[in-house]
Design a protein around this motif. Structure first.
Motif, mmCIF file in Angstrom:
data_model
loop_
_atom_site.group_PDB
_atom_site.id
_atom_site.type_symbol
_atom_site.label_atom_id
_atom_site.label_comp_id
_atom_site.label_asym_id
_atom_site.label_seq_id
_atom_site.Cartn_x
_atom_site.Cartn_y
_atom_site.Cartn_z
ATOM 1 N N GLY A 158 40.093 -15.304 -13.675
ATOM 2 C CA GLY A 158 40.020 -15.464 -12.223
ATOM 3 C C GLY A 158 39.400 -14.292 -11.491
ATOM 4 O O GLY A 158 39.529 -14.171 -10.272
ATOM 5 N N TYR A 159 38.685 -13.416 -12.213
ATOM 6 C CA TYR A 159 38.082 -12.246 -11.581
ATOM 7 C C TYR A 159 36.759 -12.591 -10.883
ATOM 8 O O TYR A 159 36.315 -11.859 -10.002
ATOM 9 C CB TYR A 159 37.819 -11.137 -12.605
ATOM 10 N N ILE A 160 36.109 -13.683 -11.323
ATOM 11 C CA ILE A 160 34.926 -14.184 -10.628
ATOM 12 C C ILE A 160 35.167 -15.648 -10.296
ATOM 13 O O ILE A 160 35.950 -16.333 -10.958
ATOM 14 C CB ILE A 160 33.641 -14.020 -11.465
ATOM 15 N N HIS A 161 34.496 -16.137 -9.248
ATOM 16 C CA HIS A 161 34.783 -17.468 -8.711
ATOM 17 C C HIS A 161 34.328 -18.598 -9.624
ATOM 18 O O HIS A 161 35.048 -19.575 -9.834
ATOM 19 C CB HIS A 161 34.098 -17.654 -7.348
ATOM 20 N N THR A 162 33.108 -18.494 -10.145
ATOM 21 C CA THR A 162 32.509 -19.608 -10.879
ATOM 22 C C THR A 162 31.884 -19.129 -12.195
ATOM 23 O O THR A 162 31.538 -17.957 -12.341
ATOM 24 C CB THR A 162 31.415 -20.285 -10.048
ATOM 25 N N ASP A 163 31.740 -20.064 -13.115
ATOM 26 C CA ASP A 163 31.045 -19.780 -14.370
ATOM 27 C C ASP A 163 29.571 -20.144 -14.171
ATOM 28 O O ASP A 163 29.148 -21.262 -14.450
ATOM 29 C CB ASP A 163 31.653 -20.596 -15.506
ATOM 30 N N PHE A 164 28.816 -19.194 -13.671
ATOM 31 C CA PHE A 164 27.399 -19.400 -13.356
ATOM 32 C C PHE A 164 26.472 -19.010 -14.510
ATOM 33 O O PHE A 164 25.247 -19.097 -14.391
ATOM 34 C CB PHE A 164 27.020 -18.557 -12.127
ATOM 35 N N LEU A 165 27.052 -18.603 -15.609
ATOM 36 C CA LEU A 165 26.274 -17.933 -16.647
ATOM 37 C C LEU A 165 25.272 -18.837 -17.358
ATOM 38 O O LEU A 165 24.272 -18.360 -17.896
ATOM 39 C CB LEU A 165 27.231 -17.304 -17.665
ATOM 40 N N TYR A 166 25.524 -20.152 -17.362
ATOM 41 C CA TYR A 166 24.583 -21.068 -17.996
ATOM 42 C C TYR A 166 23.246 -21.108 -17.252
ATOM 43 O O TYR A 166 22.234 -21.574 -17.793
ATOM 44 C CB TYR A 166 25.185 -22.476 -18.079
ATOM 45 N N LEU A 167 23.229 -20.605 -16.022
ATOM 46 C CA LEU A 167 22.001 -20.600 -15.218
ATOM 47 C C LEU A 167 21.105 -19.408 -15.526
ATOM 48 O O LEU A 167 19.928 -19.400 -15.167
ATOM 49 C CB LEU A 167 22.358 -20.578 -13.724
ATOM 50 N N VAL A 168 21.641 -18.392 -16.174
ATOM 51 C CA VAL A 168 20.890 -17.150 -16.422
ATOM 52 C C VAL A 168 20.191 -17.225 -17.771
ATOM 53 O O VAL A 168 20.803 -17.564 -18.780
ATOM 54 C CB VAL A 168 21.818 -15.927 -16.379
ATOM 55 N N LYS A 169 18.909 -16.899 -17.778
ATOM 56 C CA LYS A 169 18.106 -16.961 -18.998
ATOM 57 C C LYS A 169 17.468 -15.600 -19.296
ATOM 58 O O LYS A 169 17.145 -14.839 -18.389
ATOM 59 C CB LYS A 169 16.977 -18.006 -18.848
ATOM 60 N N ALA A 170 17.279 -15.340 -20.577
ATOM 61 C CA ALA A 170 16.555 -14.130 -20.996
ATOM 62 C C ALA A 170 15.074 -14.431 -20.983
ATOM 63 O O ALA A 170 14.624 -15.412 -21.579
ATOM 64 C CB ALA A 170 17.003 -13.696 -22.385
ATOM 65 N N ARG A 171 14.329 -13.602 -20.289
ATOM 66 C CA ARG A 171 12.883 -13.779 -20.216
ATOM 67 C C ARG A 171 12.194 -12.586 -20.861
ATOM 68 O O ARG A 171 12.815 -11.794 -21.530
ATOM 69 C CB ARG A 171 12.454 -13.941 -18.760
ATOM 70 N N GLY A 172 10.910 -12.484 -20.656
ATOM 71 C CA GLY A 172 10.180 -11.360 -21.225
ATOM 72 C C GLY A 172 9.246 -11.807 -22.336
ATOM 73 O O GLY A 172 9.166 -12.987 -22.683
ATOM 74 N N LYS A 173 8.554 -10.851 -22.911
ATOM 75 C CA LYS A 173 7.562 -11.147 -23.934
ATOM 76 C C LYS A 173 8.230 -11.280 -25.302
ATOM 77 O O LYS A 173 9.091 -10.492 -25.677
ATOM 78 C CB LYS A 173 6.516 -10.041 -23.981
ATOM 79 N N ALA A 174 7.801 -12.298 -26.023
ATOM 80 C CA ALA A 174 8.263 -12.465 -27.399
ATOM 81 C C ALA A 174 7.380 -11.606 -28.301
ATOM 82 O O ALA A 174 6.184 -11.849 -28.415
ATOM 83 C CB ALA A 174 8.177 -13.932 -27.810
ATOM 84 N N THR A 175 7.946 -10.581 -28.879
ATOM 85 C CA THR A 175 7.170 -9.666 -29.709
ATOM 86 C C THR A 175 6.894 -10.297 -31.079
ATOM 87 O O THR A 175 7.669 -11.121 -31.550
ATOM 88 C CB THR A 175 7.928 -8.344 -29.918
#
Length: 351
Positions: free
Chosen positions: A142-159
């Motif tokens: 209960g320290y954060i309101h919602t589970d928003f983590l599925y919305l966050v993606k790792a980007r950047g260059k694929a080495t």
């Protein structure tokens, strides 16, 4: 109870909290009284459910560090914990002034995108996974309101992949050299990597009692980051067959004072392999690339994938397919030719 006070044109909501026996205050401002009342009601309901709202005022790096040492350390191996401590350093830099209550998908995505500017997509993904693990715990508490983590993606260059498998021609050349220069323990170690597909840590963890005619019992792994000798997974515990020549080479190596067959050599195997490949005018790969080469060679010769997977100590066949069985160039060319011949024969039959 929450108190709502009009301050200028805004409405300030103040909620009384207790943390570690001390009274704390949660304060937020809104443009309208309706917004202020709604938020106050939501917070009071959260308090009624036993949620620890005061923790939401904690800065995320501080929370991550507490969670890491109080919770996560008890659940993971020493080497895994070491990787989390490295992630903590990056989190302190990225989130140094951000509280748990201010985190959302946009904030975390912006931070990961910033990190990705100077790191590979894979590295950013690994950091994000650790952040998500900690924040999902925060959500459950209960320290954060919602589970928003599925919305966050790792980007950047694929080495480009560094653990490249050698071609059959290069594999043969390297193996022949190693067999003809067994006066060096490193050469025997590299040869064993080619012959067995064992991980570097597993090779360094071999003791005389692990040898049998003709094979090696894989029972431990040596890491440069910890004293933990546990294997990567339960499936990593296995017996790997070797030919008699390799077996007798290993039997001749003097056991070291620590009970192992090979010296760790300050874990310089990658550097020494790079020098050797350059000397032999062979393509560059990592020491782990010898494991990939072993797997790809077996696959190219038609060895059953179930056997290859078990020999490598994988949890399942999917792992073997995803990461280790890229076709060697010669095999790909042969299969290209076979496919074209099949299509050509089909066309001739139709005619």
């Amino acid at each position: 109870m929450a108190s709502i006070i009009k301050v200028g044109k805004k409405y300030k909501v103040q909620i009384s909290l207790f943390k570690n026996g001390q009274q704390k205050k949660l304060i937020k401002r809104f443009n309208t009284k309706a917004e202020a009342e709604l938020w106050a009601l939501e917070m009071e309901l959260e308090k009624g459910k036993g949620k620890q709202l005061s923790t939401r005022e904690t800065y995320f790096p501080e929370f991550f560090e507490d969670w890491l040492y109080l919770i996560k350390q008890k659940d993971v191996r020493e080497s895994t914990f070491y990787n989390y401590t490295r992630a903590l350093k990056e989190i302190k830099l990225l989130f140094h002034n951000i509280k748990l209550k201010d985190l959302n998908d946009v904030v975390v995505q912006q931070k990961i995108d910033h990190y990705s500017k100077t790191h590979s997509k894979k590295t950013a993904h690994e950091l994000l996974l650790k952040i998500k693990t900690a924040l999902r715990y925060a959500y459950a508490k209960g320290y954060i309101h919602t589970d928003f983590l599925y919305l966050v993606k790792a980007r950047g260059k694929a080495t480009p992949k560094r653990n490249k498998a050698l071609s059959i021609t290069d594999f043969t050349k390297l193996r022949k050299y190693l067999l003809n220069h067994t006066d060096s323990e490193f050469n025997i170690l590299a040869l064993l990597a080619l012959e067995t597909g064992m991980r570097r840590g597993e090779l360094l963890g071999i003791k005389p009692k692990d040898l049998f005619e003709y094979g090696i019992r894989v029972r431990r792994s040596i890491s440069p980051n910890s004293s933990d000798t546990l294997l990567k997974t339960e499936n990593s515990k296995r017996d790997v067959s070797i030919n008699s020549d390799i077996y007798h080479l290993l039997k001749k190596i003097p056991t070291k004072s620590n009970g192992y067959i090979f010296e760790t050599d300050n874990f310089r195997q990658a550097h020494r392999l790079k020098q050797l490949l350059k000397k032999l005018e062979l393509p560059e790969t990592t020491f782990h690339g010898l494991r990939d080469t072993h797997a790809s060679f077996l696959f190219s010769k038609g060895i059953d994938i179930v056997y290859v997977s078990k020999r490598l100590g994988h949890c399942n066949i999917q792992t073997t397919q995803n990461y280790y069985l890229e076709l060697m160039p010669e095999k790909k060319h042969q299969q290209d030719a076979d496919a074209l011949n099949l299509l050509a024969s089909l066309s001739n039959e139709e005619i």
